[in-house]
Design a protein around this motif. Structure first.
Motif, PDB file in Angstrom:
ATOM      1  N   ASN B  43      -5.148  14.193 -19.299  1.00 45.09           N
ATOM      2  CA  ASN B  43      -5.058  12.718 -18.657  1.00 45.09           C
ATOM      3  C   ASN B  43      -4.623  13.692 -16.795  1.00 45.09           C
ATOM      4  N   ALA B  44      -4.914  14.994 -16.918  1.00 42.30           N
ATOM      5  CA  ALA B  44      -4.624  16.127 -16.134  1.00 42.30           C
ATOM      6  C   ALA B  44      -5.430  16.332 -15.194  1.00 42.30           C
ATOM      7  N   HIS B  45      -6.829  16.806 -14.060  1.00 45.47           N
ATOM      8  CA  HIS B  45      -7.337  16.884 -13.163  1.00 45.47           C
ATOM      9  C   HIS B  45      -7.472  18.488 -13.461  1.00 45.47           C
ATOM     10  N   VAL B  46      -8.226  19.083 -13.929  1.00 46.85           N
ATOM     11  CA  VAL B  46      -8.689  20.307 -13.772  1.00 46.85           C
ATOM     12  C   VAL B  46      -9.706  21.288 -12.827  1.00 46.85           C
ATOM     13  N   GLY B 136       1.935  16.618 -18.994  1.00 46.75           N
ATOM     14  CA  GLY B 136       2.567  16.012 -17.196  1.00 46.75           C
ATOM     15  C   GLY B 136       2.558  16.139 -16.680  1.00 46.75           C
ATOM     16  N   LYS B 137       1.462  17.618 -16.083  1.00 44.85           N
ATOM     17  CA  LYS B 137       1.012  18.136 -14.747  1.00 44.85           C
ATOM     18  C   LYS B 137      -0.181  16.910 -14.794  1.00 44.85           C
ATOM     19  N   ASP B 138      -0.364  16.471 -13.104  1.00 40.82           N
ATOM     20  CA  ASP B 138      -1.445  15.616 -12.510  1.00 40.82           C
ATOM     21  C   ASP B 138      -2.364  16.658 -12.386  1.00 40.82           C
ATOM     22  N   VAL B 139      -2.086  17.282 -12.089  1.00 39.15           N
ATOM     23  CA  VAL B 139      -3.424  18.123 -11.322  1.00 39.15           C
ATOM     24  C   VAL B 139      -3.090  19.932 -12.035  1.00 39.15           C
TER      25      VAL B 139
END
Lengths: 131, 313
Positions: B43-46, B136-139
């Motif tokens: 789910n995270a944008h890396v 749960g980090k978004d980025v």
């Protein structure tokens, strides 16, 4: 796998003298430890939050402003609150003898005054690091 | 380990930090927790941030994190600094420029040493990204060590790669273009208040002209002054645009596949190495062979064959 000792070297409070902290940080690095250095003017909250995130084994506090009793106590108290009481806390700076014993009662493992060699600090950490 | 994994999935800071330590130390327990959390990732944008030493990567990451926080997004940051190959120690100083984020519960920062890995990253980086993602980090922003030419491993793990340059590199842009210049999804010319910025941008653009194909995405160049926060919201826009592009062109899955492939190979390599170099089974074999090789009673190839034969039998 050999476990690496991770140390947070932090400067709480308002004095701007970080020469000592940097010398210690380099010495610990050269002794094979991973040293996280965060710069000047840290609050106890910042120090403890950083210790949690970085999952350090040791916190080295350097302070020359005279506010060690308050600031060191706050760090130790906050650490206990976060369940991080297995972290070894040591301090350094110009700290009078009688204050040093007060700090030790609070939970600071050792206080290193002027004239301490970096080897003594390294040896103390290696011997006393928990976990 | 089940308990640790479920706490990580709930975003508990302490557990995230503990699991990262376990993967860094390559512990058995870590593998069990990683098995549980894998299906909760993706789910995270890396975003990988690479660039030459002193280009302002840490300050830029700090400003990016602040920008994302203003949008209400949570951020994980991994700062990698070199481990000394001689002492094994490392001085990790990326946090110095990120102090204001220390007490923000929506931001998790971890400093790591390279611990012998080449390529500007660290062996545990894939695991750490999965952990931050699952928590749960978004980025997730990953800062590589200061790079020169060959440290291009960042593309193996990032959805979006930023290459940070500064004015005054001049012809050295030519020198490094073969290496890190090819991996950029977005170019950042930081310290854009310095003289020579227009020339640096022009050089980049002309290089991009050469490889640009009509109708294809062109790598954008963004000017920033990270120290003052200038250009950062534009940069975030370009990073978002790149993610949209990946999704629209069905390229995101391809990038992720590459990451998983690199991760799989890394784990196999790591496991194989610890299996082959298991001291208990080797019983001093290596020392013994080195003796014979030094005395010219054996050559290194035959020695290697002997070890592999014994250990993989």
């Amino acid at each position: 796998m050999e476990r690496k000792i991770r140390v947070l070297v932090a400067k709480p409070g308002l004095d701007g003298h970080d020469r000592g902290a940097k010398v210690v940080a380099r010495a610990l690095r050269d002794a094979g430890m991973e040293v996280i250095y965060t710069g000047l003017h840290q609050t106890p909250e910042m120090i403890v939050e950083t210790a949690v995130q970085e999952d350090v084994d040791v916190i080295g506090l350097s302070l020359l402003s005279g506010a060690h009793l308050t600031l060191f106590r706050d760090v130790v108290t906050l650490l206990k609150k976060r369940g991080m009481d297995d972290v070894l806390v040591v301090g350094g700076g110009v700290i009078p003898e009688e204050d040093a014993s007060k700090l030790k009662k609070m939970g600071v493992a050792e206080v290193f005054g002027p004239g301490t060699t970096t080897d003594e600090i390294i040896e103390f950490i290696r011997k006393n690091v928990k976990k | 380990m089940k308990e640790l994994a479920s706490k990580v999935l709930k975003g508990d800071t302490r557990s995230v930090a503990r699991l990262i330590t376990l993967v860094e130390n390559n512990s058995r327990n870590a593998a069990n927790a990683m098995k549980i959390i894998h299906k909760h990732t993706g789910n995270a944008h890396v975003v990988g941030v690479t660039g030459v030493m002193g280009s302002g990567k840490s300050t830029l990451i700090y400003e990016l994190a602040r920008g994302y926080r203003k949008q209400g997004k949570t951020v994980g940051i991994v700062g990698i600094d070199p481990t000394s190959p001689f002492t094994g120690g490392a001085l990790l100083g990326d946090r110095i420029r990120m102090q204001e984020l220390a007490c923000d519960s929506g931001v998790f920062i971890r400093s790591m040493g390279t611990r012998g890995a080449l390529g500007g990253l660290t062996g545990a980086i894939f695991d750490v990204i999965e952990i931050l993602d699952a928590s749960g980090k978004d980025v997730v922003l990953v800062e590589t060590v200061g790079v020169g030419q060959g440290e291009v491993d960042v593309v193996k793990m990032a959805d979006t790669t930023l290459v940070v340059l500064v004015p005054g590199l001049g012809d050295s842009i030519q020198a490094i273009k073969a290496g890190i210049m090819e991996i950029a999804d977005v170019f950042v010319v930081n310290k854009a208040d310095r003289p020579g910025v227009d020339r640096a941008v022009a050089e980049l653009e002309s290089m991009l002209d050469l490889k640009h194909v009509e109708g294809e995405r062109r790598t954008p160049v963004v000017k920033t002054v990270a120290r003052k926060g200038e250009g950062v919201s534009e940069l975030i826009q370009k990073i978002d645009n790149h993610m949209n592009y990946l999704k629209e062109q069905n390229l995101l899955e391809l990038r992720r596949r590459k990451r998983y492939e690199a991760e799989l190979v890394e784990i196999i390599r790591r496991e194989l190495m610890s299996y082959i170099f298991d001291e208990k089974r080797l019983k001093g074999k290596i020392d013994d062979l080195v003796d014979r090789i030094s005395m010219k009673k054996m050559d290194p190839y035959t020695g290697a064959e002997e070890v592999l034969e014994r250990m993989l039998r």
